[in-house]
Motif scaffolding. Structure first.
Motif, PDB file in Angstrom:
ATOM      1  N   LYS A   5       0.851  -1.184   0.000  1.00 44.50           N
ATOM      2  CA  LYS A   5       0.000   0.000   0.000  1.00 44.50           C
ATOM      3  C   LYS A   5       0.889   1.236   0.000  1.00 44.50           C
ATOM      4  N   LEU A   6       0.509   2.233  -0.793  1.00 44.55           N
ATOM      5  CA  LEU A   6       1.253   3.494  -0.834  1.00 44.55           C
ATOM      6  C   LEU A   6       0.552   4.492   0.084  1.00 44.55           C
ATOM      7  N   ILE A   7       1.271   4.992   1.069  1.00 44.97           N
ATOM      8  CA  ILE A   7       0.750   5.950   2.033  1.00 44.97           C
ATOM      9  C   ILE A   7       1.277   7.334   1.666  1.00 44.97           C
ATOM     10  N   THR A   8       0.373   8.321   1.593  1.00 46.69           N
ATOM     11  CA  THR A   8       0.768   9.686   1.253  1.00 46.69           C
ATOM     12  C   THR A   8       1.519  10.300   2.427  1.00 46.69           C
ATOM     13  N   ILE A   9       2.722  10.806   2.156  1.00 43.21           N
ATOM     14  CA  ILE A   9       3.485  11.465   3.220  1.00 43.21           C
ATOM     15  C   ILE A   9       3.553  12.978   3.026  1.00 43.21           C
ATOM     16  N   LYS A  10       3.340  13.457   1.785  1.00 44.98           N
ATOM     17  CA  LYS A  10       3.322  14.900   1.559  1.00 44.98           C
ATOM     18  C   LYS A  10       2.609  15.190   0.244  1.00 44.98           C
ATOM     19  N   LEU A  28       1.513  17.847  -6.519  1.00 50.70           N
ATOM     20  CA  LEU A  28       2.642  16.938  -6.389  1.00 50.70           C
ATOM     21  C   LEU A  28       2.452  16.131  -5.115  1.00 50.70           C
ATOM     22  N   SER A  29       2.491  14.803  -5.245  1.00 45.76           N
ATOM     23  CA  SER A  29       2.286  13.920  -4.093  1.00 45.76           C
ATOM     24  C   SER A  29       3.475  12.987  -3.950  1.00 45.76           C
ATOM     25  N   PHE A  30       3.884  12.752  -2.710  1.00 48.05           N
ATOM     26  CA  PHE A  30       4.940  11.794  -2.391  1.00 48.05           C
ATOM     27  C   PHE A  30       4.323  10.673  -1.562  1.00 48.05           C
ATOM     28  N   PHE A  31       4.680   9.426  -1.907  1.00 48.87           N
ATOM     29  CA  PHE A  31       4.127   8.252  -1.253  1.00 48.87           C
ATOM     30  C   PHE A  31       5.253   7.380  -0.712  1.00 48.87           C
ATOM     31  N   GLN A  32       4.959   6.674   0.395  1.00 44.60           N
ATOM     32  CA  GLN A  32       5.892   5.704   0.949  1.00 44.60           C
ATOM     33  C   GLN A  32       5.231   4.336   0.935  1.00 44.60           C
ATOM     34  N   LYS A  33       5.979   3.312   0.555  1.00 43.74           N
ATOM     35  CA  LYS A  33       5.431   1.967   0.420  1.00 43.74           C
ATOM     36  C   LYS A  33       5.413   1.252   1.770  1.00 43.74           C
ATOM     37  N   HIS A  34       4.255   0.645   2.084  1.00 43.06           N
ATOM     38  CA  HIS A  34       4.079  -0.184   3.270  1.00 43.06           C
ATOM     39  C   HIS A  34       3.646  -1.568   2.804  1.00 43.06           C
ATOM     40  N   THR A  43       7.372  -1.138   7.082  1.00 47.27           N
ATOM     41  CA  THR A  43       7.472   0.163   6.449  1.00 47.27           C
ATOM     42  C   THR A  43       8.804   0.205   5.712  1.00 47.27           C
ATOM     43  N   THR A  44       8.749   0.402   4.397  1.00 47.15           N
ATOM     44  CA  THR A  44       9.973   0.411   3.597  1.00 47.15           C
ATOM     45  C   THR A  44      10.483   1.842   3.430  1.00 47.15           C
ATOM     46  N   ASN A  45      11.690   1.975   2.918  1.00 44.92           N
ATOM     47  CA  ASN A  45      12.246   3.310   2.691  1.00 44.92           C
ATOM     48  C   ASN A  45      12.023   3.771   1.252  1.00 44.92           C
ATOM     49  N   GLU A  46      11.195   3.051   0.501  1.00 43.42           N
ATOM     50  CA  GLU A  46      10.932   3.384  -0.896  1.00 43.42           C
ATOM     51  C   GLU A  46       9.903   4.511  -0.992  1.00 43.42           C
ATOM     52  N   VAL A  47      10.318   5.642  -1.570  1.00 42.00           N
ATOM     53  CA  VAL A  47       9.453   6.812  -1.727  1.00 42.00           C
ATOM     54  C   VAL A  47       9.226   7.046  -3.218  1.00 42.00           C
ATOM     55  N   THR A  48       7.962   7.186  -3.608  1.00 42.61           N
ATOM     56  CA  THR A  48       7.611   7.462  -4.995  1.00 42.61           C
ATOM     57  C   THR A  48       6.881   8.799  -5.071  1.00 42.61           C
ATOM     58  N   HIS A  49       6.690   9.290  -6.277  1.00 40.38           N
ATOM     59  CA  HIS A  49       6.031  10.582  -6.452  1.00 40.38           C
ATOM     60  C   HIS A  49       5.061  10.517  -7.627  1.00 40.38           C
ATOM     61  N   GLN A  50       4.152  11.489  -7.647  1.00 39.56           N
ATOM     62  CA  GLN A  50       3.187  11.599  -8.746  1.00 39.56           C
ATOM     63  C   GLN A  50       2.840  13.071  -8.905  1.00 39.56           C
ATOM     64  N   LEU A  51       2.827  13.541 -10.152  1.00 37.07           N
ATOM     65  CA  LEU A  51       2.467  14.910 -10.476  1.00 37.07           C
ATOM     66  C   LEU A  51       1.225  14.872 -11.359  1.00 37.07           C
ATOM     67  N   VAL A  52       0.141  15.505 -10.891  1.00 34.08           N
ATOM     68  CA  VAL A  52      -1.149  15.464 -11.580  1.00 34.08           C
ATOM     69  C   VAL A  52      -1.641  16.886 -11.791  1.00 34.08           C
ATOM     70  N   CYS A  53      -2.213  17.144 -12.968  1.00 31.63           N
ATOM     71  CA  CYS A  53      -2.855  18.425 -13.239  1.00 31.63           C
ATOM     72  C   CYS A  53      -4.296  18.342 -12.754  1.00 31.63           C
ATOM     73  N   ASN A  54      -4.708  19.268 -11.895  1.00 27.72           N
ATOM     74  CA  ASN A  54      -6.074  19.257 -11.371  1.00 27.72           C
ATOM     75  C   ASN A  54      -7.091  19.717 -12.407  1.00 27.72           C
ATOM     76  N   THR A  55      -6.678  20.445 -13.420  1.00 31.58           N
ATOM     77  CA  THR A  55      -7.596  20.957 -14.433  1.00 31.58           C
ATOM     78  C   THR A  55      -7.928  19.895 -15.484  1.00 31.58           C
ATOM     79  N   ARG A  71      12.898  22.067 -11.068  1.00 29.39           N
ATOM     80  CA  ARG A  71      13.452  22.793  -9.912  1.00 29.39           C
ATOM     81  C   ARG A  71      12.499  22.736  -8.726  1.00 29.39           C
ATOM     82  N   THR A  72      11.222  22.918  -8.987  1.00 25.99           N
ATOM     83  CA  THR A  72      10.229  22.860  -7.910  1.00 25.99           C
ATOM     84  C   THR A  72      10.167  21.463  -7.312  1.00 25.99           C
ATOM     85  N   PHE A  73      10.240  20.441  -8.153  1.00 21.81           N
ATOM     86  CA  PHE A  73      10.218  19.061  -7.671  1.00 21.81           C
ATOM     87  C   PHE A  73      11.409  18.788  -6.758  1.00 21.81           C
TER      88      PHE A  73
END
Length: 118
Positions: A5-10, A28-34, A43-55, A71-73
């Protein structure tokens, strides 16, 4: 079989332009794998990310990122602090462990005392 399961951390809202529709409404969302199993929760140390346009609702992959998005990422990636890697045992594990200790203890007692079984 362990479930992952990917848990949102930020999560952060960005004001950069979307490469698809050119609106300034990105998330922009960052997830950690459990990993959840029958005997443990890891709880693993694997962190993934996803960038989605809300529009337009499209997922923006790193191939299409502009220099501003990159740069923002990197800025937000430095701010992400994942949970420490850990291993927690479930109640089933502790029950099985206690049962094993009782069986071994009974076996040792029977061996030492020479108790004959009926």
């Amino acid at each position: 079989m362990a479930k992952e399961k990917l848990i949102t951390i930020k999560q952060s809202n960005l004001t950069n332009n979307c490469p698809e529709c050119f609106n300034q409404d990105l998330k922009l969302s960052f997830f950690q794998k459990h990993r959840y199993g029958k005997l443990s929760h890891r709880t693993t140390n694997e962190v993934t990310h996803q960038l989605v346009c809300n529009t337009c609702g499209s997922t923006i992959y790193p191939v299409k990122w502009t220099d501003d998005i990159e740069r923002t990422f990197k800025y937000y990636q430095k701010m992400v602090v994942p949970e420490r890697t850990s291993l927690q045992f479930t109640a089933l594990f502790w029950i099985l462990m206690l049962l094993l200790i009782v069986v071994v203890g009974a076996g040792v007692y029977i061996f030492i005392e020479g108790v004959e079984l009926p």
